[in-house]
Scaffold this active site. Sequence first.
Site, short mmCIF file in Angstrom:
data_model
loop_
_atom_site.label_atom_id
_atom_site.label_comp_id
_atom_site.label_asym_id
_atom_site.label_seq_id
_atom_site.Cartn_x
_atom_site.Cartn_y
_atom_site.Cartn_z
N SER A 9 0.77 -1.19 0.11
CA SER A 9 -0.07 -0.04 0.23
C SER A 9 0.82 1.14 0.05
O SER A 9 0.52 2.53 -0.31
CB SER A 9 -0.85 -0.05 1.15
N LYS B 30 0.35 3.51 -3.05
CA LYS B 30 -0.69 4.31 -3.23
C LYS B 30 -0.39 5.81 -3.28
O LYS B 30 -1.10 6.42 -3.90
CB LYS B 30 -1.88 4.04 -2.14
N TYR C 213 -3.93 -3.12 -10.34
CA TYR C 213 -3.67 -2.82 -8.81
C TYR C 213 -2.85 -3.69 -8.22
O TYR C 213 -2.11 -3.33 -7.39
CB TYR C 213 -5.12 -2.83 -8.32
N TYR D 215 -4.04 3.44 7.86
CA TYR D 215 -5.36 2.47 8.13
C TYR D 215 -5.94 3.34 9.28
O TYR D 215 -6.07 4.42 9.33
CB TYR D 215 -4.88 0.91 8.18
N VAL E 197 1.24 -3.48 4.00
CA VAL E 197 1.50 -4.91 4.80
C VAL E 197 2.54 -5.64 4.48
O VAL E 197 2.75 -6.60 5.27
CB VAL E 197 -0.06 -5.74 4.60
#
Length: 310
Positions: A70, A73, A195, A246, A264
């Site tokens: 992530s 992103k 993705y 998160y 993660v």
Amino acid sequence: MGIMTSSTTFQPVLERIAEEIERTPGSGRPADYIPALAARDPRSFGMAAAEPDGTVYGVGDWRQPFSAQSITKVFTLALDLAREGDALWEHVGREPSGNPFNSLIQLEYENGIPRNPFINAGALVVTDRLHTRTGDASGELLAFLRAESGNPGLTFDKDVAASEAAHGDRNAALGHFMASYGNIDNPVPTLLEQYFRQCSIAASCADLALATSFLARHGIRADGTRLLTRRQAKQINAIMLTCGTYDAAGDFAYRVGLPGKSGVGGGIIAVVPGRCTLCVWSPGLDERGNSVAGVAALDRFTTLTGLSVF
């Protein structure tokens, strides 16, 4: 140790943090739902700090590639925001979610508009929009990371991408649900392939600290060209601070006091605007998906240096 002077290097601070982490009993566990990540040693630890001029310091496993997940992103958000500007915010919000990163719940009563770009639903929207504008969102991302890190060897980890695709039902559901509201342009299978490739990029702490430096330089790339306006760089840093870890973003802001984004794979990037960017990696995660040792290390960094946004 108080505020660092301009002549101080970050190396002694990083070495002190590494020694403290080494003495701390290991906690957390690797992401077990992605088999390629589950095998990582939770005691591994690396940390890098990059100054805006490209000078980089590091300790431990700071040159060991790991799955960025992530963290990527942030870069797809920057690449899309550079292309479409504020029009992006009609399709994804800027508020903390308070729910797990792969939650479907909010999408239903918010009409398919994800709460922010860093939960999975929001990241899918950003990747979709970047793919529409470039024809190859993951390829555009990889080229950017190679250029900013100065590492042409960065690439996708096919095993990780395949592993995520095999366990990707929740992301598929998010994509189809948003498509039903007209908030996804591309066919969902195409989007998911992009993705999962995006998330599978393997990079080291050194690579990611350098690649993030454009946010410390207020939007300016390694080659001196401007990717983002100062306002856009500020926007991304702000969203990282409020949404980057998160549903633990409040605790991260409280402990660390820097814009950050976790993955993660055990990595976390963080930005001290104007001074440096950081990347820390340790695969042992807490229940919210953030590196236990990574958060502790960044907490110590801001305490030891006095550098934070507050």
